[in-house]
Design a protein around this motif. Structure first.
Motif: not given
Length: 158
Positions: A68-85
């Motif tokens: 049901t999420v085909d084509g969607a953009e998913i953000t998990t907790i790991e996706g909140l980290v930017t350049n190790g920050k």
């Protein structure tokens, strides 16, 4: 059961996966993509530990079929980290002692991101309303609310 090919963007990365029609998004994230920050809590949508963002909307991945999420953009907790920050929300949770065992925290932080994106300055009541679907057995929520308020302030000053 015949698998279907889906294309999703997870934490900014394009992914093409074969999934079974009954395969849960939670299991795809954890078992096929190795993103174990999203937790399996209850499997019935009552605890919020599996919350992820699907097209910037919070969604319980334990109740969401991957097809049901085909084509969607998913953000998990790991996706909140930017350049190790850490994201300011994550930093606020650490600073304000809102993390104890940590099991529920990824889902709560993801929900907080959705809340603050929609309402940058929520009241305590609005925060409590947003937390309704999240079960934390350690903190009593006081420090979680403090952390959300601090993240709100920090993000508005950035």
């Amino acid at each position: 059961m015949e698998e279907r090919k889906i294309k999703i963007k997870v934490n900014g990365r394009d992914c093409e996966l074969n999934v079974k029609p009954n395969e849960l998004l939670l299991n795809v994230l954890r078992n096929k993509l190795g993103l174990c920050g999203t937790k399996y809590g209850c499997g019935t949508g009552d605890c919020g530990a599996c919350t992820v963002l699907v097209n910037n909307e919070p969604r319980l991945s334990c109740l969401t079929l991957a097809v049901t999420v085909d084509g969607a953009e998913i953000t998990t907790i790991e996706g909140l980290v930017t350049n190790g920050k850490l994201h300011p929300i994550q930093e606020a949770f650490v600073k304000h002692g809102a993390i104890q065992c940590g099991f529920c925290i990824p889902g709560i932080i993801i929900m907080t991101k959705a809340l603050l994106d929609e309402n940058p300055h929520p009241t305590d009541e609005e925060i409590k309303e947003a937390l309704k679907g999240h079960l934390c057995r350690c903190t009593g929520y006081i420090n979680i609310i403090k952390a959300i308020k601090a993240a709100s302030l920090e993000m508005s000053q950035a």
